[in-house]
Design a protein around this motif. Structure first.
Motif, PDB file in Angstrom:
ATOM      1  N   GLN A   1      16.100  38.267  49.580  1.00 31.35           N
ATOM      2  CA  GLN A   1      17.494  37.854  49.740  1.00 31.35           C
ATOM      3  C   GLN A   1      18.381  38.318  50.786  1.00 31.35           C
ATOM      4  N   HIS A   2      18.456  39.687  50.832  1.00 40.50           N
ATOM      5  CA  HIS A   2      19.219  40.457  51.865  1.00 40.50           C
ATOM      6  C   HIS A   2      18.762  41.166  52.715  1.00 40.50           C
ATOM      7  N   ALA A   3      17.369  41.507  53.031  1.00 38.12           N
ATOM      8  CA  ALA A   3      16.881  42.562  53.952  1.00 38.12           C
ATOM      9  C   ALA A   3      16.880  41.784  55.207  1.00 38.12           C
ATOM     10  N   PHE A   4      16.595  40.424  55.434  1.00 39.43           N
ATOM     11  CA  PHE A   4      16.530  39.813  56.690  1.00 39.43           C
ATOM     12  C   PHE A   4      17.390  38.854  57.271  1.00 39.43           C
ATOM     13  N   ASP A   5      18.868  39.173  56.492  1.00 40.07           N
ATOM     14  CA  ASP A   5      20.009  38.385  57.064  1.00 40.07           C
ATOM     15  C   ASP A   5      20.028  38.381  58.519  1.00 40.07           C
ATOM     16  N   GLY A   6      20.104  37.084  59.250  1.00 43.08           N
ATOM     17  CA  GLY A   6      20.343  37.003  60.748  1.00 43.08           C
ATOM     18  C   GLY A   6      19.109  37.063  61.416  1.00 43.08           C
ATOM     19  N   LEU A   7      17.932  37.497  60.674  1.00 44.57           N
ATOM     20  CA  LEU A   7      16.631  37.804  61.470  1.00 44.57           C
ATOM     21  C   LEU A   7      15.827  36.558  61.235  1.00 44.57           C
ATOM     22  N   ASP A   8      14.977  36.254  62.315  1.00 46.73           N
ATOM     23  CA  ASP A   8      14.025  35.193  62.404  1.00 46.73           C
ATOM     24  C   ASP A   8      12.762  35.651  61.899  1.00 46.73           C
ATOM     25  N   GLN A   9      12.222  36.974  61.963  1.00 47.70           N
ATOM     26  CA  GLN A   9      11.113  37.502  61.500  1.00 47.70           C
ATOM     27  C   GLN A   9      11.268  38.817  60.735  1.00 47.70           C
ATOM     28  N   GLY A  10      10.359  39.017  59.775  1.00 49.49           N
ATOM     29  CA  GLY A  10      10.235  40.314  59.350  1.00 49.49           C
ATOM     30  C   GLY A  10       9.072  40.576  58.391  1.00 49.49           C
ATOM     31  N   TYR A  11       9.079  41.721  57.905  1.00 44.89           N
ATOM     32  CA  TYR A  11       7.682  42.118  57.269  1.00 44.89           C
ATOM     33  C   TYR A  11       8.295  42.994  55.936  1.00 44.89           C
ATOM     34  N   LEU A  12       7.785  42.787  54.800  1.00 47.31           N
ATOM     35  CA  LEU A  12       7.979  43.213  53.623  1.00 47.31           C
ATOM     36  C   LEU A  12       6.629  43.596  52.867  1.00 47.31           C
ATOM     37  N   GLU A  13       6.923  44.762  52.239  1.00 55.32           N
ATOM     38  CA  GLU A  13       5.551  45.314  51.613  1.00 55.32           C
ATOM     39  C   GLU A  13       5.828  45.894  50.242  1.00 55.32           C
ATOM     40  N   LEU A  14       5.037  45.359  49.047  1.00 50.08           N
ATOM     41  CA  LEU A  14       5.131  46.175  47.916  1.00 50.08           C
ATOM     42  C   LEU A  14       3.819  46.868  47.625  1.00 50.08           C
ATOM     43  N   ARG A  15       3.754  48.146  47.581  1.00 51.33           N
ATOM     44  CA  ARG A  15       2.683  48.963  47.259  1.00 51.33           C
ATOM     45  C   ARG A  15       2.689  49.969  46.200  1.00 51.33           C
ATOM     46  N   VAL A  16       1.868  49.755  45.179  1.00 56.08           N
ATOM     47  CA  VAL A  16       1.841  50.627  43.822  1.00 56.08           C
ATOM     48  C   VAL A  16       0.467  51.115  43.837  1.00 56.08           C
ATOM     49  N   ASN A  17       0.564  52.496  43.747  1.00 54.34           N
ATOM     50  CA  ASN A  17      -0.939  53.371  43.607  1.00 54.34           C
ATOM     51  C   ASN A  17      -0.465  54.533  42.553  1.00 54.34           C
ATOM     52  N   ARG A  18      -1.747  54.852  42.126  1.00 55.10           N
ATOM     53  CA  ARG A  18      -1.840  56.145  41.150  1.00 55.10           C
ATOM     54  C   ARG A  18      -1.537  57.362  41.971  1.00 55.10           C
TER      55      ARG A  18
ATOM     56  N   ASP B   1      11.284  45.878  57.275  1.00 58.59           N
ATOM     57  CA  ASP B   1      11.962  46.023  58.718  1.00 58.59           C
ATOM     58  C   ASP B   1      12.997  45.195  58.974  1.00 58.59           C
ATOM     59  N   GLY B   2      13.758  45.043  57.878  1.00 57.42           N
ATOM     60  CA  GLY B   2      14.991  44.210  58.085  1.00 57.42           C
ATOM     61  C   GLY B   2      16.372  45.011  58.696  1.00 57.42           C
ATOM     62  N   VAL B   3      17.285  44.301  57.997  1.00 55.35           N
ATOM     63  CA  VAL B   3      18.686  44.941  58.708  1.00 55.35           C
ATOM     64  C   VAL B   3      19.164  46.277  57.934  1.00 55.35           C
ATOM     65  N   GLY B   4      18.448  46.624  57.058  1.00 57.28           N
ATOM     66  CA  GLY B   4      18.584  47.912  56.407  1.00 57.28           C
ATOM     67  C   GLY B   4      20.069  47.860  55.323  1.00 57.28           C
ATOM     68  N   ILE B   5      19.893  48.991  54.691  1.00 53.00           N
ATOM     69  CA  ILE B   5      21.207  49.131  53.697  1.00 53.00           C
ATOM     70  C   ILE B   5      22.183  50.115  54.416  1.00 53.00           C
ATOM     71  N   PRO B   6      23.341  49.479  54.031  1.00 58.48           N
ATOM     72  CA  PRO B   6      24.393  50.420  54.985  1.00 58.48           C
ATOM     73  C   PRO B   6      24.211  52.015  54.610  1.00 58.48           C
ATOM     74  N   ALA B   7      24.612  52.793  55.243  1.00 62.03           N
ATOM     75  CA  ALA B   7      24.546  54.316  55.243  1.00 62.03           C
ATOM     76  C   ALA B   7      25.285  54.877  53.885  1.00 62.03           C
ATOM     77  N   LYS B   8      26.393  54.052  53.384  1.00 63.08           N
ATOM     78  CA  LYS B   8      27.360  54.729  52.762  1.00 63.08           C
ATOM     79  C   LYS B   8      27.129  53.889  51.313  1.00 63.08           C
ATOM     80  N   LYS B   9      26.296  52.828  51.235  1.00 60.74           N
ATOM     81  CA  LYS B   9      26.228  52.017  50.157  1.00 60.74           C
ATOM     82  C   LYS B   9      25.282  52.676  49.082  1.00 60.74           C
ATOM     83  N   ALA B  10      25.860  52.857  48.044  1.00 56.77           N
ATOM     84  CA  ALA B  10      24.833  53.405  46.727  1.00 56.77           C
ATOM     85  C   ALA B  10      23.866  52.444  46.612  1.00 56.77           C
ATOM     86  N   PHE B  11      22.440  52.788  46.076  1.00 55.79           N
ATOM     87  CA  PHE B  11      21.574  52.018  45.773  1.00 55.79           C
ATOM     88  C   PHE B  11      20.650  52.579  44.615  1.00 55.79           C
TER      89      PHE B  11
END
Length: 347
Positions: free
Chosen positions: A261-278, A291-301
């Protein structure tokens, strides 16, 4: 017959084919329906569009026992559980006997935010057994779903949001919370169906997290993906208990949905990966990278001012998990470590 069913046995029947679920909002006028599952539509013949916003009394008819109706009304007014066998009516006018279990879903102030209804149509061979396997089955399912739904609701509400709305802003807050419930309920149903599959095919006590998270993430990608954004899921086959599966599944749902919903705002292309391992030292690691727009530096996550952020924080705390967020030149990497044990079911 055993006196207690475990979750695996109970949830084996909670599929889209057998057990109906309805959720109502007692803090709105006339306690209207806010959610139904597919089985409710199949059993009653009523579509979502015709029942959302209505009180459940439309299922009653000439042969409905008014004493059962009184029991339901009294339990809801008192905020208590109730179980009745009641004659209901389908959209065609055909009557059927319905075993109905109702349980309150309480908010942070201890008062009901919602009521959960679990119902099962009783066939002829079940009508004479008031304390049979069907009742035991539904009791266990209702208890399980109430607990899981309570986990979600308690995380979604701020202090005071679960009270009766007194102004328009309170009503808007409750409506926003209602908007986010249905998809999270579908996420829970994925978990229950995976438990059913495990019991049927492998006679296992745990849930295959790899299969579960692959289903959830690819469903999200199908519903929320867009041209130009590539999604890859790399999840090992890890078996965990039901409690862990529910929490990890909900975290995955929140974070993958948020990225789409938010990582690729304003972008035409992007890559999203989910990885789960032991992890070699024990436990599992979940990594969600984009590889999207990124979370603002001062924004809590996770963001504490959003319902999804509060839910993720509560789920992480319940798992005793740690979260690390890396903000690069492009995109974000969220890494979560969960200290759980595994059962190796592979021969």
């Amino acid at each position: 017959m055993t006196s207690v069913l475990d979750d695996s046995q109970a949830l084996a029947g909670f599929s889209r084919l057998s057990v109906a679920m309805v959720i109502t909002n007692p803090n709105s006028d006339d306690n209207p329906i806010v959610y139904i599952n597919d089985a409710f539509e199949r059993i009653t013949g009523y579509q979502r569009s015709t029942v959302i916003g209505r009180n459940c009394r439309f299922l009653q008819g000439p042969e409905t026992d008014q004493e059962s109706v009184r029991q339901i009304r009294s339990a809801i007014e008192a905020g208590e559980d109730v179980t009745v066998d009641i004659v209901n009516y389908r959209s065609t006018g055909e009557s059927f006997m319905n075993r109905l279990l109702i349980a309150p879903i309480n908010g942070v102030n201890g008062k009901p935010v919602y009521f959960l209804g679990i119902q099962k149509e009783l066939r002829d061979e079940e009508l004479d057994r008031s304390h049979d396997e069907t009742r035991l089955h539904l009791d266990t399912v209702c208890s399980r779903v109430s607990k899981d739904l309570g986990l979600i609701v308690s995380s979604l509400v701020d202090r005071g949001e679960d009270a009766t709305p007194v102004n328009e802003e309170d009503r808007r807050k409750q409506l926003r919370m209602l908007d986010v419930l249905p998809r999270r309920l579908e996420c829970l149903q994925f978990v229950y169906e995976e438990m059913k599959l495990a019991d049927e095919q492998w006679n296992r006590d745990g849930v295959d997290l790899g299969s579960l998270l692959s289903r959830i993430s690819h469903t999200i990608a199908h519903n929320e993906g867009r041209p130009g954004v590539r999604f890859v899921s790399l999840v090992e086959p890890l078996e965990v208990n039901l409690e862990t599966a529910i929490r990890v599944a909900l975290i995955t749902f929140e974070l993958v949905s948020n990225a789409f919903q938010h990582a690729f705002d304003g972008l035409d292309q992007g890559y999203l990966e989910l990885r789960v391992n032991r992890l070699a030292a024990g436990g599992l690691r979940m990594t969600i990278a984009d590889d999207g727009v990124g979370i603002p530096a001062k924004k809590a996550f996770p963001p504490p001012d959003s319902v999804g952020g509060r839910l993720v924080s509560a789920l992480l705390e319940g798992l005793d998990a740690t979260i690390n967020v890396a903000r690069g030149a492009a995109g974000t990497v969220v890494m979560i470590d969960v200290p759980v044990g595994f059962t190796d079911y592979r021969e």
